[in-house]
Design an enzyme around this catalytic site. Structure first.
Site: not given
Ligand code: SAJ
Length: 453
Positions: A213, A277
């Site tokens: 995880k 996360c």
């Molecule tokens: N972000 C970036 N660049 C990227 C992707 C995200 O700057 O390429 C930023 C986003 O703006 C945000 C942060 O990172 O501020 C987190 O974004 P995220 O898309 O990772 O969203 P989370 O935090 O909701 O991550 C969740 C996680 N899911 C779980 O833990 C069950 C992650 O494992 C998933 O990959 C992600 O969702 C997803 O893909 O939606």
């Protein structure tokens, strides 16, 4: 089957609703009457979702299972004494020093341990430092219940993979990893999750599941840091990172033959990395290694990447100052508008949002900062509005912090007409820099070379 879900948050609510929709399963949500979340008990018992933003299918499913009596929420842990299954989905936040705050999980384990019945299955879904299930959770349950975990009752660690904005879909369709305290425990876990998960189910031991995880999210955090670093290098060399990313990611990737495909997946740079996360899970991984590892490992890259991502809000503030300066404006006399406060586009979750640091940095310098967010109406200590025109009207600099879809469609001439001075700092590559320059904006963007560079 009587099933209890402990913690009515982003994980517990969709999970409870999914299980409640399975014929023969009666679900009770267990939620403490805390200041922050106690209101959810009545909200859910009225058939209303406590989760904002766009969550396809969740409100309808919740309304249905509450109406047909398959789901109700209580604050009384005694319900666990008649439960066949108890699923723990409590949060495991970090303290200042990036050490996990174990109180909520320990309290939940103590409450459940005092009530758990023989033969029950307990599943821990919260993200924890690897080693927590066997070294903290199982001993508490054993002490409180007087029974032997893995013998008198079953324990699995099966982490949540719910993605904000698509909670139900991810819960049902993504593969499920189940770490059993014993192989029999893992089998019981598989029987349970097959009732709601359509994806593959993998069985393993607790520590492997726990480490999987945090590795899953650390992988993403490190890749975002790589994108942020290459974006800075691109700017320095006068290259548009997004053009570069298009080329790099053009390498073929045939999932049927990944072994001989040179797969690349450059992530996106941005205004920062928020959420509950990514800012947390790398530290949980390292805490587990330090606390339960059988040998010392001097890790470095993961902490450096955390530092790179945490440095992006400051980069945004620096771009705002540079853009104002280019127009001969003093930040102290400027009004700044931030677009977006949620940590990610099209959701209402502000946890660990980079927007807060950007807001506070700029407020110290300008004294006049306003935030717009379509999903968040208020936030302690932040001047926030849900009126776009009120946010943009008369501002000297517009700062894109969150990639909410509605911002992509904003007409640039409308924006320019409202602003005192046309300056855009884009932290999410939402606007076309060349078009902005043609229309007379001063433009700065993460990963975008400065005009004339
Ligand atoms: N972000 C970036 N660049 C990227 C992707 C995200 O700057 O390429 C930023 C986003 O703006 C945000 C942060 O990172 O501020 C987190 O974004 P995220 O898309 O990772 O969203 P989370 O935090 O909701 O991550 C969740 C996680 N899911 C779980 O833990 C069950 C992650 O494992 C998933 O990959 C992600 O969702 C997803 O893909 O939606």
């Amino acid at each position: 089957m009587r099933l209890v879900v402990v913690g009515m948050g982003y994980v517990g609510v969709p999970l409870a609703a999914c299980f409640a929709s399975v014929p023969g399963i009666e679900v009770t949500g267990l939620q403490r009457r805390s200041a922050r979340s106690g209101w959810k008990i009545e909200q859910i018992n009225r058939g209303l979702s406590p989760i904002g933003g766009r969550e396809p299918g969740l409100s309808g499913l919740l309304r249905q299972v509450v109406a047909d009596g398959s789901l109700q929420v209580t604050d009384d842990p005694a319900i666990c004494s008649v439960a066949d299954v108890v699923i723990l989905t409590v949060q495991t936040p970090l303290a200042e020093g990036n050490e996990p705050i174990m109180g909520p999980l320990i309290d939940a384990c103590s409450d459940v341990g005092s009530e758990v019945q023989e033969g029950a299955l307990l599943s821990l879904e919260s993200t924890v430092a690897p080693g927590t299930t066997e070294n903290i959770v199982a001993p508490i349950l054993e002490r409180r219940s007087g029974m032997t975990p893995g013998v008198d009752f079953n324990i699995v660690y099966s982490y949540e993979r719910v993605m904000a904005g698509r909670l139900l879909h991810s819960l049902r369709s993504y593969p499920r990893i189940i770490g059993g305290l014993t192989s029999h425990c893992a089998d019981r876990g598989e029987e349970l999750y097959k009732k709601i998960a359509w994806g593959l189910i993998y069985k393993t031991d607790c520590i492997t599941a726990e480490l999987s995880k945090v590795a899953e999210n650390t992988y993403r955090d490190v890749n975002i840091a790589l994108a942020n670093e290459i974006a800075m290098i691109s700017e320095a060399l006068g290259v548009n990172f997004y053009e570069l990313r298009h080329y790099v990611n053009s390498l073929p990737n045939n999932p049927d033959h990944p072994s001989y495909n040179p797969h690349r997946n450059l992530h996106l740079p941005g205004a920062g990395v928020g959420g509950h996360c990514l800012p947390k899970d790398p530290w949980l991984m390292l805490h587990g290694c330090k606390s339960y590892g059988t040998k010392v490992y001097d890790y470095s890259m993961i902490t450096i990447c955390r530092g790179i991502n945490n440095g992006m809000p400051l980069k945004m503030s620096e771009k705002v100052l540079a853009a104002l300066h280019e127009r001969g404006l003093d930040v102290a006399d400027s009004r700044i508008a931030l677009l977006g406060f949620a940590f990610r586009g099209d959701i209402d979750d502000p946890r660990n949002t980079p927007a807060l640091e950007i807001y506070n940095n700029l407020l110290k310098l300008s004294g006049d900062v306003i935030v717009h967010d379509p999903y968040i109406a208020c936030y302690p200590g932040v001047n926030i509005t849900q009126s776009l025109s009120k946010a943009i009207d008369g501002c000297n600099c517009l700062v894109v912090v969150t990639d909410h879809s509605i911002y992509r469609a904003l007409p640039l001439d409308w924006i320019k007409g409202l602003m005192s001075t046309p300056i855009i700092v884009d932290g999410r590559n939402l606007f076309n820099s060349e078009k902005c320059l043609r229309m007379g904006f001063t433009f700065r963007g993460i990963g975008v070379p400065e005009a004339g560079a």
